[in-house]
Design a protein around this motif. Structure first.
Motif, mmCIF file in Angstrom:
data_model
loop_
_atom_site.group_PDB
_atom_site.id
_atom_site.type_symbol
_atom_site.label_atom_id
_atom_site.label_comp_id
_atom_site.label_asym_id
_atom_site.label_seq_id
_atom_site.Cartn_x
_atom_site.Cartn_y
_atom_site.Cartn_z
ATOM 1 N N PRO A 50 0.828 -1.211 0.000
ATOM 2 C CA PRO A 50 0.000 0.000 0.000
ATOM 3 C C PRO A 50 0.856 1.253 0.000
ATOM 4 N N VAL A 51 0.286 2.321 -0.511
ATOM 5 C CA VAL A 51 0.955 3.609 -0.470
ATOM 6 C C VAL A 51 0.939 4.102 0.960
ATOM 7 N N SER A 52 2.062 4.688 1.407
ATOM 8 C CA SER A 52 2.168 5.132 2.793
ATOM 9 C C SER A 52 1.185 6.249 3.105
ATOM 10 N N THR A 53 0.789 6.324 4.377
ATOM 11 C CA THR A 53 -0.112 7.377 4.820
ATOM 12 C C THR A 53 0.551 8.733 4.655
ATOM 13 N N ALA A 54 -0.211 9.715 4.163
ATOM 14 C CA ALA A 54 0.351 11.033 3.916
ATOM 15 C C ALA A 54 -0.538 12.097 4.517
ATOM 16 N N ALA A 55 -0.104 13.336 4.398
ATOM 17 C CA ALA A 55 -0.872 14.450 4.925
ATOM 18 C C ALA A 55 -2.216 14.537 4.233
ATOM 19 N N ALA A 56 -3.212 14.948 4.996
ATOM 20 C CA ALA A 56 -4.559 15.051 4.458
ATOM 21 C C ALA A 56 -4.580 15.991 3.264
ATOM 22 N N GLY A 57 -5.252 15.572 2.195
ATOM 23 C CA GLY A 57 -5.381 16.414 1.025
ATOM 24 C C GLY A 57 -4.231 16.316 0.049
ATOM 25 N N GLU A 58 -3.191 15.552 0.362
ATOM 26 C CA GLU A 58 -2.061 15.423 -0.553
ATOM 27 C C GLU A 58 -2.464 14.559 -1.743
ATOM 28 N N PRO A 59 -2.197 15.005 -2.969
ATOM 29 C CA PRO A 59 -2.573 14.216 -4.146
ATOM 30 C C PRO A 59 -1.927 12.833 -4.123
ATOM 31 N N LEU A 60 -2.668 11.853 -4.625
ATOM 32 C CA LEU A 60 -2.161 10.492 -4.637
ATOM 33 C C LEU A 60 -0.892 10.383 -5.470
ATOM 34 N N SER A 61 -0.788 11.163 -6.550
ATOM 35 C CA SER A 61 0.410 11.090 -7.388
ATOM 36 C C SER A 61 1.655 11.506 -6.605
ATOM 37 N N ILE A 62 1.514 12.458 -5.673
ATOM 38 C CA ILE A 62 2.645 12.883 -4.844
ATOM 39 C C ILE A 62 3.028 11.767 -3.880
ATOM 40 N N GLN A 63 2.027 11.119 -3.297
ATOM 41 C CA GLN A 63 2.305 9.988 -2.416
ATOM 42 C C GLN A 63 3.027 8.877 -3.178
ATOM 43 N N LEU A 64 2.591 8.645 -4.413
ATOM 44 C CA LEU A 64 3.211 7.604 -5.227
ATOM 45 C C LEU A 64 4.654 7.943 -5.569
ATOM 46 N N GLN A 65 4.912 9.212 -5.873
ATOM 47 C CA GLN A 65 6.288 9.620 -6.157
ATOM 48 C C GLN A 65 7.198 9.242 -4.995
ATOM 49 N N ARG A 66 6.741 9.545 -3.788
ATOM 50 C CA ARG A 66 7.550 9.264 -2.598
ATOM 51 C C ARG A 66 7.730 7.757 -2.395
ATOM 52 N N THR A 67 6.663 6.999 -2.594
ATOM 53 C CA THR A 67 6.718 5.558 -2.384
ATOM 54 C C THR A 67 7.609 4.882 -3.418
ATOM 55 N N ILE A 68 7.455 5.248 -4.682
ATOM 56 C CA ILE A 68 8.264 4.647 -5.742
ATOM 57 C C ILE A 68 9.725 5.029 -5.564
#
Length: 224
Positions: A8-26
């Motif tokens: 799963p993609v890691s928990t991020a700040a509320a409202g952060e776009p999923l693409s930004i979360q994915l950048q960090r995870t990848i």
């Protein structure tokens, strides 16, 4: 892991776009080698692995490409970047052009009265990760130290160039974590001290030596 067996993609700040979360995870997976150099990262593969749709993966890939973590092929498949001697030398040459100039400017600004407290805080954070043996966190923080050193020059164009470099730096720092990390932290302190004292020439010399000291070991570790 999710109940489907996917990451799963890691928990991020509320409202952060999923693409930004994915950048960090990848990015994290690439640095850790979970996505090894040369691996084909198709949208379908990454989406399945991270339990997301293909759309945010498609949005994340161009940014990761700009940051140097992936490269695109003519068939529109992304591959994890492979470190070559050329890429390593290009990175170190770019660092000389940006960081040496920046620390000199930072020292001159210090003479005019800027505060170096932010640098001190970042150095303390790096020492904490070093003491705790947290290799990834130390690599990321050491990259942030260099970003902060450049930012102290107050030159927005240098900041933009450093943002392009910083992700590659964190990756390189992690891959070469067998080096004498405590000595590297000591060198960061020496550069910061020169900046604090307003000694621009010394700061530039120390940064030049600091960068060049890492070129050979990085080539030895990743290419030779």
């Amino acid at each position: 892991m999710s109940r489907t067996g996917r990451t799963p993609v890691s928990t991020a700040a509320a409202g952060e776009p999923l693409s930004i979360q994915l950048q960090r995870t990848i990015r994290r997976k690439i640095i850790l080698g979970e996505y090894p150099q040369g691996l084909a990262l198709t949208e379908q593969r990454v989406a399945a692995d991270l339990d997301v749709s293909r759309v945010p993966v498609r949005e994340a890939m161009p940014v990761l490409q700009q940051q140097g973590f992936v490269e695109a092929s003519p068939r529109r498949t992304s591959y994890v970047t492979t470190w070559t001697a050329q890429r390593i030398n290009d990175l170190f040459d770019a660092r000389l052009g940006v960081e040496v100039v920046a620390v000199g400017g930072a020292a001159r600004r210090t003479r005019a009265g800027i505060d170096t407290a932010g640098l001190e805080q970042m150095l303390a954070k790096a020492e904490h990760h070093l003491d705790e043996g947290e290799a990834l966190e130390l690599a990321e923080t050491n990259s942030a130290v260099h970003v902060t050193l450049v930012a102290a020059a107050g030159n927005e164009l240098l900041n933009e160039l450093m943002r392009v470099i910083s992700g590659r730096l964190a990756w390189i720092f992690y891959l070469t974590s067998s080096r004498d990390l405590r000595n590297q932290v000591h060198e960061h302190h020496a550069i910061t001290e020169a900046i604090r004292n307003g000694n621009d020439r010394l700061a530039e010399s120390l940064m030049w030596a600091h960068i060049e000291a890492g070129r050979g070991p990085t080539l030895d570790a990743l290419v030779r």
